[in-house]
Design a protein around this motif. Structure first.
Motif, PDB file in Angstrom:
ATOM      1  N   ARG A  17      54.224  51.997  25.849  1.00 18.63           N
ATOM      2  CA  ARG A  17      52.957  52.030  25.481  1.00 18.63           C
ATOM      3  C   ARG A  17      52.036  51.637  26.637  1.00 18.63           C
ATOM      4  NH1 ARG A  17      49.495  47.775  24.188  1.00 18.63           N
ATOM      5  NH2 ARG A  17      51.179  46.156  24.259  1.00 18.63           N
ATOM      6  N   CYS A  18      52.550  50.522  27.384  1.00 17.47           N
ATOM      7  CA  CYS A  18      51.830  50.133  28.677  1.00 17.47           C
ATOM      8  C   CYS A  18      51.875  51.012  29.732  1.00 17.47           C
ATOM      9  CB  CYS A  18      52.163  48.716  28.954  1.00 17.47           C
ATOM     10  SG  CYS A  18      52.024  47.238  27.671  1.00 17.47           S
ATOM     11  N   ALA A  19      52.815  51.822  29.779  1.00 15.03           N
ATOM     12  CA  ALA A  19      52.929  52.765  30.829  1.00 15.03           C
ATOM     13  C   ALA A  19      52.133  54.003  30.911  1.00 15.03           C
ATOM     14  CB  ALA A  19      54.606  53.318  31.067  1.00 15.03           C
ATOM     15  N   GLU A  20      51.633  54.040  29.646  1.00 17.64           N
ATOM     16  CA  GLU A  20      50.502  55.064  29.324  1.00 17.64           C
ATOM     17  C   GLU A  20      50.812  56.503  29.607  1.00 17.64           C
ATOM     18  OE1 GLU A  20      46.677  52.449  30.230  1.00 17.64           O
ATOM     19  OE2 GLU A  20      47.747  52.852  31.858  1.00 17.64           O
ATOM     20  N   GLY A  21      52.421  57.047  29.576  1.00 20.61           N
ATOM     21  CA  GLY A  21      52.688  58.306  29.806  1.00 20.61           C
ATOM     22  C   GLY A  21      52.698  58.541  31.424  1.00 20.61           C
ATOM     23  N   ARG A  22      52.390  57.792  32.151  1.00 22.70           N
ATOM     24  CA  ARG A  22      52.507  57.863  33.512  1.00 22.70           C
ATOM     25  C   ARG A  22      53.725  57.966  34.234  1.00 22.70           C
ATOM     26  NH1 ARG A  22      47.135  56.765  35.913  1.00 22.70           N
ATOM     27  NH2 ARG A  22      45.818  55.937  34.355  1.00 22.70           N
ATOM     28  N   VAL A  23      54.826  57.229  33.688  1.00 22.70           N
ATOM     29  CA  VAL A  23      56.275  57.227  34.221  1.00 22.70           C
ATOM     30  C   VAL A  23      57.127  57.304  32.968  1.00 22.70           C
ATOM     31  CG1 VAL A  23      55.701  55.943  36.410  1.00 22.70           C
ATOM     32  CG2 VAL A  23      56.393  54.619  34.090  1.00 22.70           C
ATOM     33  N   GLN A  24      58.234  57.636  33.428  1.00 21.84           N
ATOM     34  CA  GLN A  24      59.245  57.535  32.060  1.00 21.84           C
ATOM     35  C   GLN A  24      59.992  56.288  31.642  1.00 21.84           C
ATOM     36  OE1 GLN A  24      62.831  59.924  33.068  1.00 21.84           O
ATOM     37  NE2 GLN A  24      63.863  59.579  31.274  1.00 21.84           N
TER      38      GLN A  24
ATOM     39  N   SER B 110      60.281  55.244  37.121  1.00 20.72           N
ATOM     40  CA  SER B 110      60.995  55.183  35.791  1.00 20.72           C
ATOM     41  C   SER B 110      60.836  53.611  35.572  1.00 20.72           C
ATOM     42  CB  SER B 110      62.127  55.680  35.697  1.00 20.72           C
ATOM     43  OG  SER B 110      62.970  55.537  34.693  1.00 20.72           O
ATOM     44  N   PHE B 111      61.008  53.247  34.254  1.00 24.72           N
ATOM     45  CA  PHE B 111      61.324  51.873  33.617  1.00 24.72           C
ATOM     46  C   PHE B 111      62.582  52.111  32.810  1.00 24.72           C
ATOM     47  CE2 PHE B 111      56.717  51.222  33.864  1.00 24.72           C
ATOM     48  CZ  PHE B 111      56.558  50.182  34.670  1.00 24.72           C
TER      49      PHE B 111
END
Length: 401
Positions: free
Chosen positions: A368-375, A351-352
């Motif tokens: 946007r940069c997390a690309e849906g990988r983490v919340q 998570s961020f």
């Protein structure tokens, strides 16, 4: 002739040289004053501005100090004229600077776009307050982040730095002038009312220890000179009015000779270069401060005054044994895309938590940069005050699960 409203130094003051512009020693000063001193230490010799809370102290300091070191301070009639004067001074060879806050920043946008098109290096200090409109003149906000990036019309790139303390306000203003010259672009200091008005210790080193890189290498030959012919990085040579070069300056789409060419092909070539010269060097420009990221499962992303609260929360979480880290954005634009993606793809970060005083401007970029990988969780506050650790900590705990 000195323009109306301008204050020029006497020859004896100018003769004291560059060292007079550096107040070597330990001082207690506000972030606004530190910005001004950083500009002077970087060789700023021209300031045009208009008073606006909470940035007025930058201009006041410059009005006092520039005449002492041979520079020129001009109080203009408004922010439109201020930015126009800064662009003109830059084209004439001065390291030039202005300061403002939200409403004035909006008025500067047309001429910030002109600076981007002319590739005129300059520094714009924005001490952010709460908006929109006249909003909260005397209270904090961080709501101009996206405006800094997209505020003027058209496609272009800027560089924006965000200090978290008066010491860093001094240091980043010096860096801003170097970046402006190196990439021939406007560079912004996105500070905020809390950092601008807080008083802390600022250590200013001797003039000889302050990096002041030359504005350029050898002057290009005048014969056959092409003013907007880029080098391998996409950056044209830096020359100034009065040096004997023929430069046609226009805000219109232009070719490498500086003359208007109103065609799709010329637009493609010019705008792509204006964008690429920053994007291609983004990893050389972007700076972050990282704390406990080697094992962090939750990463708090923050900047400016908000990062001071975020650091306190992260330290407390570590004391309790929680795997929490801090990613402080020293450079807001270009965005730290690569670092966010690395963390999101690590398989460790889950998570961020983005702590900022707005509705989620940087949170959108992180997501946007997390690309849906983490919340991505926004810890957003609408302005008027810096949030407390007690308000941020529960959101970090929730992200830990």
């Amino acid at each position: 002739m000195t323009p109306p409203g301008a204050r020029r130094s006497t020859p004896s003051a100018a003769a004291r040289g560059a060292s007079a512009s550096v107040l070597t020693g330990t001082h207690f000063m506000t972030g606004d004053e530190a910005c001004a001193e950083g500009g002077l230490a970087a060789g700023c010799s021209f300031f045009a501005g208009y008073p606006i809370t909470p940035a007025t102290e930058v201009a006041e300091r410059m009005a006092e100090r520039l005449p002492q070191v041979g520079g020129v301070y001009v109080q203009m009639e408004d922010e439109l004229a201020s930015m126009a004067a800064v662009v003109g001074a830059s084209c004439a060879g001065a390291r030039a600077m202005t300061s403002t806050s939200g409403p004035g920043f909006s008025l500067m946008m047309e001429n910030i776009g002109l600076a981007a098109m002319l590739e005129a290096p300059c520094v714009i200090v924005n001490i952010m307050r709460g908006g929109p409109s006249t909003g909260l003149p005397t209270l904090v906000g961080q709501q101009d982040v996206m405006q800094a990036r997209w505020g003027s019309h058209g496609d272009y790139e800027v560089i924006a730095l965000s200090p978290e303390s008066p010491q860093e306000a001094f240091e980043l203003t010096i860096e801003a002038f170097d970046l402006a010259d190196r990439y021939r672009t406007p560079v912004m200091i996105l500070s905020d009312e809390v950092v601008g008005h807080m008083t802390e210790r600022v250590v200013i080193p001797p003039a000889g220890e302050i990096p002041r890189p030359p504005r350029r290498g050898r002057k290009p030959p005048r014969k056959g000179f092409v003013p907007y012919l880029p080098d391998g990085r996409g950056i044209p040579p830096l020359v100034f009015a009065g040096e004997g070069y023929h430069v046609h300056a226009t805000g219109l789409t232009h070719d490498e000779h500086g003359y208007p060419v109103i065609t799709p092909e010329a637009q493609e070539r010019l705008v792509q270069r204006l964008v690429r010269k920053i994007r291609a060097q983004a990893e050389d420009i972007v700076r972050t401060e990282e704390l406990y990221l080697e094992d962090a499962e939750v990463v708090v992303v923050s900047y400016g005054c908000s990062a001071r609260t975020a650091r306190e929360v992260v330290d407390e979480a570590r004391r309790r044994g929680d795997k929490v880290g801090l990613l402080r954005l020293v450079t807001l634009w270009p965005f730290a895309e690569q670092r966010i993606r690395q963390l999101a793809r690590s398989g460790r970060v889950k998570s961020f938590v983005v702590a900022e005083i707005n509705c989620g401007q940087i949170a959108y970029e992180v997501e946007r940069c997390a690309e849906g990988r983490v919340q991505t969780t926004l810890a957003g506050f609408m302005g008027g005050r810096i949030f407390s650790p007690e308000e941020l900590y529960p959101l970090v705990q929730e992200a830990l699960g």
